[in-house]
Design a protein around this motif. Structure first.
Motif, PDB file in Angstrom:
ATOM      1  N   GLY A  98       5.956  20.087  -9.832  1.00 30.59           N
ATOM      2  CA  GLY A  98       5.663  21.518  -9.813  1.00 30.59           C
ATOM      3  C   GLY A  98       4.227  21.848 -10.150  1.00 30.59           C
ATOM      4  N   ALA A  99       3.440  20.826 -10.558  1.00 33.44           N
ATOM      5  CA  ALA A  99       2.030  21.078 -10.888  1.00 33.44           C
ATOM      6  C   ALA A  99       1.163  19.958 -10.311  1.00 33.44           C
ATOM      7  CB  ALA A  99       1.844  21.182 -12.411  1.00 33.44           C
ATOM      8  N   PRO A 100       1.070  19.890  -8.979  1.00 38.69           N
ATOM      9  CA  PRO A 100       0.413  18.745  -8.335  1.00 38.69           C
ATOM     10  C   PRO A 100      -1.067  18.613  -8.680  1.00 38.69           C
ATOM     11  CG  PRO A 100       0.947  20.454  -6.718  1.00 38.69           C
ATOM     12  CD  PRO A 100       1.605  20.853  -7.995  1.00 38.69           C
ATOM     13  N   GLU A 101      -1.666  19.632  -9.263  1.00 42.00           N
ATOM     14  CA  GLU A 101      -3.064  19.489  -9.655  1.00 42.00           C
ATOM     15  C   GLU A 101      -3.189  18.602 -10.895  1.00 42.00           C
ATOM     16  OE1 GLU A 101      -1.221  22.105  -9.921  1.00 42.00           O
ATOM     17  OE2 GLU A 101      -1.331  22.785 -12.000  1.00 42.00           O
ATOM     18  N   ARG A 102      -2.090  18.438 -11.609  1.00 42.95           N
ATOM     19  CA  ARG A 102      -2.083  17.506 -12.748  1.00 42.95           C
ATOM     20  C   ARG A 102      -1.540  16.159 -12.259  1.00 42.95           C
ATOM     21  NH1 ARG A 102       1.127  19.190 -17.642  1.00 42.95           N
ATOM     22  NH2 ARG A 102       0.016  17.414 -18.550  1.00 42.95           N
ATOM     23  N   PHE A 103      -2.422  15.141 -12.193  1.00 38.00           N
ATOM     24  CA  PHE A 103      -1.965  13.849 -11.672  1.00 38.00           C
ATOM     25  C   PHE A 103      -2.789  12.706 -12.268  1.00 38.00           C
ATOM     26  CE2 PHE A 103      -5.399  15.068  -8.815  1.00 38.00           C
ATOM     27  CZ  PHE A 103      -6.091  13.889  -8.618  1.00 38.00           C
ATOM     28  N   LYS A 104      -2.280  11.504 -12.095  1.00 41.94           N
ATOM     29  CA  LYS A 104      -3.057  10.300 -12.395  1.00 41.94           C
ATOM     30  C   LYS A 104      -2.996   9.410 -11.153  1.00 41.94           C
ATOM     31  CE  LYS A 104      -4.458  11.060 -16.542  1.00 41.94           C
ATOM     32  NZ  LYS A 104      -5.919  11.206 -16.788  1.00 41.94           N
ATOM     33  N   SER A 105      -4.162   9.022 -10.649  1.00 44.64           N
ATOM     34  CA  SER A 105      -4.179   8.143  -9.475  1.00 44.64           C
ATOM     35  C   SER A 105      -3.717   6.745  -9.873  1.00 44.64           C
ATOM     36  CB  SER A 105      -5.588   8.074  -8.885  1.00 44.64           C
ATOM     37  OG  SER A 105      -6.407   7.306  -9.745  1.00 44.64           O
ATOM     38  N   MET A 106      -3.284   5.963  -8.893  1.00 38.68           N
ATOM     39  CA  MET A 106      -2.843   4.602  -9.186  1.00 38.68           C
ATOM     40  C   MET A 106      -3.974   3.777  -9.780  1.00 38.68           C
ATOM     41  SD  MET A 106       0.366   4.220  -8.830  1.00 38.68           S
ATOM     42  CE  MET A 106       0.386   2.450  -9.039  1.00 38.68           C
ATOM     43  N   LYS A 107      -5.194   4.065  -9.354  1.00 37.21           N
ATOM     44  CA  LYS A 107      -6.333   3.330  -9.912  1.00 37.21           C
ATOM     45  C   LYS A 107      -6.476   3.623 -11.405  1.00 37.21           C
ATOM     46  CE  LYS A 107      -9.289   2.654  -5.875  1.00 37.21           C
ATOM     47  NZ  LYS A 107      -9.637   1.233  -5.851  1.00 37.21           N
ATOM     48  N   GLU A 108      -6.318   4.874 -11.780  1.00 39.91           N
ATOM     49  CA  GLU A 108      -6.399   5.234 -13.202  1.00 39.91           C
ATOM     50  C   GLU A 108      -5.260   4.587 -13.991  1.00 39.91           C
ATOM     51  OE1 GLU A 108      -8.136   9.680 -13.433  1.00 39.91           O
ATOM     52  OE2 GLU A 108      -6.391   9.468 -12.129  1.00 39.91           O
ATOM     53  N   ILE A 109      -4.088   4.591 -13.362  1.00 41.26           N
ATOM     54  CA  ILE A 109      -2.913   4.015 -14.037  1.00 41.26           C
ATOM     55  C   ILE A 109      -3.120   2.514 -14.250  1.00 41.26           C
ATOM     56  CG2 ILE A 109      -0.442   3.528 -13.757  1.00 41.26           C
ATOM     57  CD1 ILE A 109      -0.327   6.250 -12.165  1.00 41.26           C
ATOM     58  N   ALA A 110      -3.683   1.841 -13.222  1.00 39.32           N
ATOM     59  CA  ALA A 110      -3.908   0.394 -13.327  1.00 39.32           C
ATOM     60  C   ALA A 110      -4.841   0.080 -14.491  1.00 39.32           C
ATOM     61  CB  ALA A 110      -4.495  -0.127 -12.017  1.00 39.32           C
ATOM     62  N   PHE A 111      -5.899   0.877 -14.642  1.00 38.84           N
ATOM     63  CA  PHE A 111      -6.852   0.625 -15.726  1.00 38.84           C
ATOM     64  C   PHE A 111      -6.190   0.836 -17.081  1.00 38.84           C
ATOM     65  CE2 PHE A 111     -10.640   1.063 -18.357  1.00 38.84           C
ATOM     66  CZ  PHE A 111     -11.423   0.025 -17.839  1.00 38.84           C
ATOM     67  N   ALA A 112      -5.422   1.910 -17.154  1.00 35.44           N
ATOM     68  CA  ALA A 112      -4.741   2.219 -18.421  1.00 35.44           C
ATOM     69  C   ALA A 112      -3.717   1.142 -18.766  1.00 35.44           C
ATOM     70  CB  ALA A 112      -4.062   3.587 -18.307  1.00 35.44           C
ATOM     71  N   ALA A 113      -3.085   0.570 -17.735  1.00 33.74           N
ATOM     72  CA  ALA A 113      -2.054  -0.444 -17.979  1.00 33.74           C
ATOM     73  C   ALA A 113      -2.605  -1.615 -18.775  1.00 33.74           C
ATOM     74  CB  ALA A 113      -1.485  -0.931 -16.646  1.00 33.74           C
ATOM     75  N   TYR A 114      -3.864  -1.926 -18.532  1.00 32.76           N
ATOM     76  CA  TYR A 114      -4.473  -3.069 -19.215  1.00 32.76           C
ATOM     77  C   TYR A 114      -5.204  -2.666 -20.490  1.00 32.76           C
ATOM     78  CZ  TYR A 114      -3.378  -6.054 -15.273  1.00 32.76           C
ATOM     79  OH  TYR A 114      -2.703  -6.770 -14.340  1.00 32.76           O
ATOM     80  N   ASN A 115      -5.752  -1.456 -20.516  1.00 25.41           N
ATOM     81  CA  ASN A 115      -6.751  -1.144 -21.534  1.00 25.41           C
ATOM     82  C   ASN A 115      -6.376  -0.034 -22.502  1.00 25.41           C
ATOM     83  OD1 ASN A 115      -8.591  -3.132 -20.496  1.00 25.41           O
ATOM     84  ND2 ASN A 115      -8.799  -1.767 -18.732  1.00 25.41           N
ATOM     85  N   GLN A 116      -5.194   0.483 -22.381  1.00 24.83           N
ATOM     86  CA  GLN A 116      -4.796   1.539 -23.296  1.00 24.83           C
ATOM     87  C   GLN A 116      -3.509   1.128 -23.996  1.00 24.83           C
ATOM     88  OE1 GLN A 116      -5.503   5.284 -21.633  1.00 24.83           O
ATOM     89  NE2 GLN A 116      -4.569   6.433 -23.295  1.00 24.83           N
ATOM     90  N   ALA A 117      -3.467   1.260 -25.273  1.00 26.22           N
ATOM     91  CA  ALA A 117      -2.259   0.904 -26.016  1.00 26.22           C
ATOM     92  C   ALA A 117      -1.229   1.991 -25.786  1.00 26.22           C
ATOM     93  CB  ALA A 117      -2.578   0.771 -27.495  1.00 26.22           C
ATOM     94  N   ALA A 123       0.832  -1.208   0.000  1.00 21.84           N
ATOM     95  CA  ALA A 123       0.000   0.000   0.000  1.00 21.84           C
ATOM     96  C   ALA A 123       0.863   1.253   0.000  1.00 21.84           C
ATOM     97  CB  ALA A 123      -0.934  -0.013   1.209  1.00 21.84           C
ATOM     98  N   SER A 124       1.873   1.272   0.868  1.00 19.90           N
ATOM     99  CA  SER A 124       2.729   2.453   0.936  1.00 19.90           C
ATOM    100  C   SER A 124       3.619   2.586  -0.290  1.00 19.90           C
ATOM    101  CB  SER A 124       3.618   2.396   2.185  1.00 19.90           C
ATOM    102  OG  SER A 124       2.845   2.635   3.330  1.00 19.90           O
ATOM    103  N   GLU A 125       4.053   1.442  -0.837  1.00 25.83           N
ATOM    104  CA  GLU A 125       4.993   1.501  -1.968  1.00 25.83           C
ATOM    105  C   GLU A 125       4.314   1.878  -3.278  1.00 25.83           C
ATOM    106  OE1 GLU A 125       8.253   1.273  -2.213  1.00 25.83           O
ATOM    107  OE2 GLU A 125       8.700   0.807  -0.111  1.00 25.83           O
ATOM    108  N   ILE A 126       3.059   1.441  -3.478  1.00 21.21           N
ATOM    109  CA  ILE A 126       2.439   1.736  -4.773  1.00 21.21           C
ATOM    110  C   ILE A 126       1.160   2.551  -4.682  1.00 21.21           C
ATOM    111  CG2 ILE A 126       3.461  -0.252  -5.958  1.00 21.21           C
ATOM    112  CD1 ILE A 126       0.865  -1.695  -5.732  1.00 21.21           C
ATOM    113  N   GLY A 127       0.695   2.846  -3.464  1.00 24.48           N
ATOM    114  CA  GLY A 127      -0.417   3.769  -3.350  1.00 24.48           C
ATOM    115  C   GLY A 127      -1.790   3.183  -3.613  1.00 24.48           C
ATOM    116  N   LEU A 128      -1.971   1.904  -3.363  1.00 24.91           N
ATOM    117  CA  LEU A 128      -3.313   1.308  -3.394  1.00 24.91           C
ATOM    118  C   LEU A 128      -3.667   0.917  -1.957  1.00 24.91           C
ATOM    119  CD1 LEU A 128      -3.012  -0.998  -6.539  1.00 24.91           C
ATOM    120  CD2 LEU A 128      -4.353   1.121  -6.359  1.00 24.91           C
ATOM    121  N   PRO A 129      -4.941   1.052  -1.564  1.00 20.21           N
ATOM    122  CA  PRO A 129      -5.295   0.762  -0.178  1.00 20.21           C
ATOM    123  C   PRO A 129      -5.006  -0.695   0.194  1.00 20.21           C
ATOM    124  CG  PRO A 129      -7.100   1.879  -1.300  1.00 20.21           C
ATOM    125  CD  PRO A 129      -6.094   1.507  -2.348  1.00 20.21           C
TER     126      PRO A 129
END
Lengths: 150, 806
Positions: free
Chosen positions: B614-633, B538-544
């Protein structure tokens, strides 16, 4: 394990001595004794059912008598095997002293117990051994007194 | 998005990662009686095995008559060594390079040794049939004393290796001798001893005891004759090692063996060894074509599966008049029983006994250990300790007390002036270890202050005066211990068991919706791995942590590892977990950068997301990244998000602690009343404080048991005198005192998250602490050493022998 005791039996020494050498008397008095047969002049074979705590087993064993002190007493050695329940071996020295019409019987016994019965702890075994020997001598004294009266 | 309004603290708390006192996820099933242990496994047509065991400690087996047993309806088979011999399975290798009889081959060497294996349709029939097997024995002389075993005319116990003077660990000096293991500088140490201002000498005995887990050992073997696959469920602390060893012994290809450790009800080292019951259940299943279950009862567990300790440690410690230690000498006689089934890394036949210089800066030291065969059960496992560390800690912590008596010094001060100082780490010990980190003075001073040590000593002095004046019959004892553990075996370059390197592993798969499953090469026996390892991830990759499933113990699915014992799970598999998580995080960073349309180096990890620097309002959560890892080329990247790490640690870790026990002893009854126990542990980075506290409570209670009453005692003909829980002490809530726990944090410099392991520290430190408290109470009356366990009778006897009843 060591046991020793002294008991007074209201019967003459010869009667007591004869009783201790009579397989029928012994069979009647030994708690749990199923069989007791004389195999030679100084040897007996026995089958005894023994229950110590949760362990109940049938022990088969041999007893050898040394009668050189007759009728003032005798010594015996023996061993019994109870299969998975364990084994016991030991000896006893019995002395008979005349006191008028009565006889003072004293004995010291030493026993080594092994196997599952030994594992149950010396407190159980010692207690059980005391109880069984008390039971034996109570029955034996009763038999002797009865036969002395006859 | 909802989480945009959360503070960083709230986001961290949501993860329940490292440092969180997260409740144990395992307890949901355990507290509802829904655990699944070996004895819960029920298979169609399953048969039951039970052993005929020897009542003798040393005897020849003349004959085994199976007839009556086989005639009992429901009995399927009775196996003896003769039946196993054609398969080559009547003997098996031990973990220590020796071999052990699976079933008695001509003779028996300890009470309770396996003689025949009865297989029946239910366990009651099997138990009845055991009593019908007639075995004829011919008694042989029994040796239960390791010193007598080495006398020239001692009976030869191991006839199978009689005359073979080359053992698994070098030359043997006697037919009952197993090995001599030497460490350190013998000549240098002897020179220091001969010239020292002061030399204190003592024989320190750490008695034989037993881990006695709540669940006894057992297995279920199921050979599928159609597929040729063997499935083996068992109480195994090292399932992968069992699979490899089972394959090597049986000749069944390793891919055709599946080993499963289900829930395990405590191990404490008892479930590391290989036992005849495992082998017999496998053989019986192969022979009958049906599943065969074997589960031992409590008496069998105590008398035949692995014991612990039984070390006679002769010590000499040299010091200057001022109390600076100048050298340490130790000769240990190790009673290993009838077979050497000690569970240690191959190159360490006496485990890590060479940590016996403890927390002290000792310039020169020498250690020799002689292993000896006796007519006792085999074993020698690390009962809640890392390979003989508890023996080592007990030895040095007793020797320090003995030296303090000789110098007429306060034992706390003597320790303080001899501690390795913070600046000396990494510290090279005289017996060959590199201590990775430590800060002993800080921990010690904190402990002294917490218990008001000076106040306790003043109270004790007053009590002594009152005792001498006849105002009280109670003496007060203050027990001190500062221990150093060595855990996390270990670097493959010097740690293996039967040639299997002691690395460990973790495999993590992130699911598309941002939850995960992780599998490890270790196996929890109550340590709470499913809780703590999820926290690392959880601490290393940011998933509960609540979204991470953790699996262990099935060799068909989990990556290969050497299992759980010796406090190695967090130091080794915990490190593998962090490293696997970091591989995932590295790929996640590339995915985040692609999604945010910036360069990889322009995003950084922030709790549960990657943000543009420098722009923390621009981010991708780990959940979003996980979905993209499987479903986005994503150009240049494979789909999926998973990783595996096999971690070979560069060094051991060295947890330490400062313990103080205060007790009152009634000299007329021998009863010790433990008034307080303070335990400060430094296990490096703390992953779950609540689990650490639980481990410390459990370990201290086992230490209390060992120090104050628990033992495997034999009589002179080799009977186990403490074969039931009536005589073998297990503390209940009634005997267990309150503990005060505390900590300092000195992270391990080489561990990815700085963690060191804690499960065994309280046992290693607790035993000398309780024992030192008893000794301390009698110190004014001239007591220097009395052997454990300090049960009421022995304490009464000590008081009596010191003339306190006159």
């Amino acid at each position: 394990m060591e046991l020793s005791e002294e008991i007074r039996i209201k019967a003459p020494r010869e009667v007591v001595y004869a009783g201790l050498n009579d397989p029928e008397v012994l069979k009647a008095c030994i708690p749990g004794c199923e069989e007791l047969t004389q195999t030679s002049e100084n040897e007996l074979e026995a089958k005894v059912v023994l229950k110590i705590g949760p362990v109940k087993a049938r022990f088969g064993g041999q007893v050898t008598l040394d009668r050189s002190n007759a009728p003032g007493g005798f010594t015996l050695t023996g061993e019994g095997k109870g299969g998975a329940a364990g084994f016991a071996k030991g000896g006893a020295e019995v002395t008979l002293i005349e006191d008028g019409d009565e006889t003072v019987l004293s004995y010291t016994a030493k026993a080594e117990v092994g196997g599952k019965i030994a594992q149950l702890g010396s407190r159980l075994i010692q207690g059980t051994a005391k109880k069984l020997s008390a039971k034996f001598f109570a029955s034996f004294a009763e038999e002797m007194q009865a036969s002395a009266v006859l | 998005m909802k989480d945009e309004v959360q503070t960083p603290e709230e986001r961290t708390a949501n993860l329940k990662g490292m440092g969180s006192a997260r409740k144990r996820v395992e307890d949901v099933r355990f507290t509802q009686g829904k655990g699944n242990y070996v004895d819960d496994i029920k298979l169609d047509g399953m048969l039951f095995g039970d052993f005929v065991r020897s009542p003798y400690a040393h005897a020849r087996v003349v004959s085994v008559n199976k007839e009556a047993a086989l005639a009992l309806p429901g009995v399927i088979a009775v196996l003896t060594a003769e039946d196993l011999a054609p398969l080559g399975l009547h003997w098996m290798p031990t973990l220590a390079g020796d071999k052990q009889m699976v079933l008695a081959d001509g003779k028996v060497l300890f009470q309770g040794q396996e003689v025949a294996f009865v297989v029946a349709e239910d366990r009651y029939i099997a138990a009845d049939a055991v009593e019908l097997v007639e075995v004829e024995y011919d008694e042989l002389p029994v040796v239960v004393d390791p010193f007598k075993a080495l006398e020239p005319d001692a009976p030869v116990l191991r006839e199978d290796i009689a005359g073979n003077m080359e053992g698994a660990h070098g030359p043997r000096k006697h037919n009952n001798h197993i090995f001599t293991w030497e460490q350190g500088d013998k000549e240098g140490t002897e020179a220091v001893l001969s010239e020292a201002d002061v030399v204190a000498e003592e024989m320190v005995y750490y008695h034989r005891t037993h881990p006695c887990p709540l669940e006894t050992c057992g297995s279920v073997a199921s050979m599928d004759k159609v597929t040729g696959k063997l499935t083996l469920w068992g109480t195994f602390q090292a399932p992968h090692a069992v699979r490899t060893v089972a394959s090597l012994i049986s000749g069944i290809a390793e891919h055709n063996i599946r080993v499963i450790s289900p829930d395990i009800g405590g191990g404490f080292g008892n479930k590391v060894g290989v036992y005849p019951g495992y082998v017999c259940s496998i053989v019986a299943s192969i022979v009958t074509g049906k599943p065969v279950k074997w589960v031992e009862d409590r008496m069998e567990n105590l008398m035949s599966t692995a014991f612990a300790r039984d070390y006679w440690m002769q010590g000499k410690i040299a010091a200057t008049k001022e109390g600076k230690i100048t050298g340490l000498w130790c000769h240990t006689t190790a009673d290993h029983g009838g077979f050497d089934a000690c569970a240690d890394p191959t190159k360490f036949p006496a485990g890590f006994m060479n940590i016996c210089t403890g927390s002290y800066d000792i310039p020169v030291a020498y250690l020799a250990v002689d292993g000896v065969y006796t007519n006792k059960a085999p074993g020698g496992v690390a009962y809640r300790c890392s390979f003989r560390v508890t023996e080592a800690a007990y030895f040095i912590e007793r020797m320090i007390e003995v030296l303090a008596i000789k110098l007429n010094m306060d034992a706390a001060e003597l320790r303080r002036i001899n501690f390795i100082s913070k600046e000396q780490f990494p510290y090279q010990s005289a017996l060959g270890w590199e201590y990775d980190s430590g800060d002993y003075h800080t921990a010690w001073d904190k402990a002294m202050k917490a218990v008001d040590y000076d106040g306790l000593r003043a109270e004790q002095a007053q009590r002594l005066e009152d005792f001498k004046a006849g105002k009280t019959r109670k003496l007060m004892g203050i027990g001190l211990t500062h221990f150093t553990e060595i855990v996390g075996a270990g670097p493959v370059k010097n740690c293996d068991i039967l040639g299997l390197g002691m690395f460990d592993s973790c495999e993590i798969r992130i699911h598309p919706t941002g939850s995960a499953i992780a599998r490890l090469g270790t196996i929890s026996q109550g340590q709470g791995h499913a809780t703590t390892f999820a926290q690392i991830i959880a601490s290393e990759i940011g998933l509960p942590a609540d979204d991470i499933t953790l699996e262990e113990g099935d060799t068909d699915t989990a990556p290969y590892g050497l299992g759980t014992y010796g406090s190695r799970s967090t130091p080794v598999a915990g490190a593998a977990t962090a490293m696997a998580a970091r591989k995932i995080r590295a790929k996640a960073q590339m995915i985040a950068a692609y999604l945010l349309e910036v360069h990889d180096d322009d995003v950084e990890f922030d709790i549960d997301r990657f943000v543009v620097k420098g722009a923390p309002e621009r981010f991708k959560s780990m959940k979003e990244i996980a979905f993209a890892a499987y479903n986005q080329a994503i150009p240049g990247l494979e789909p999926g998000l998973e990783a595996v790490s096999y971690y070979d640690p560069p060094n051991m870790t060295y947890p330490f602690g400062a313990y103080i026990c205060v007790l009152d002893i009634d000299v007329d009854t021998g009863v010790s009343d433990i008034r307080s126990f303070y335990a400060l542990d430094d296990c490096g980075t703390r992953i779950n404080p609540m689990i650490i506290e639980g481990q410390v409570h459990g370990g201290l209670t086992e230490a209390l048991a060992i120090a104050m009453g628990q033992e495997i005692a034999y009589d002179e003909i080799g009977n186990v005198k403490t074969g039931t829980l009536m005589d073998f002490f297990i503390p209940t809530a009634w005997e267990t005192p309150n503990y005060q726990t505390d900590w300092t944090t000195t992270p391990s410099p080489h561990h990815p998250i700085g963690a060191k392991g804690v499960g065994e520290s309280p046992n290693v430190g607790g035993v000398p602490c309780f024992s030192n408290a008893v000794h301390d109470a009698f110190r004014p009356f001239g007591l220097t050493q009395s052997h454990m366990p300090h049960d009421h009778w022995r304490v009464w006897k000590t008081a009596h022998d010191l003339g306190l009843h006159e």
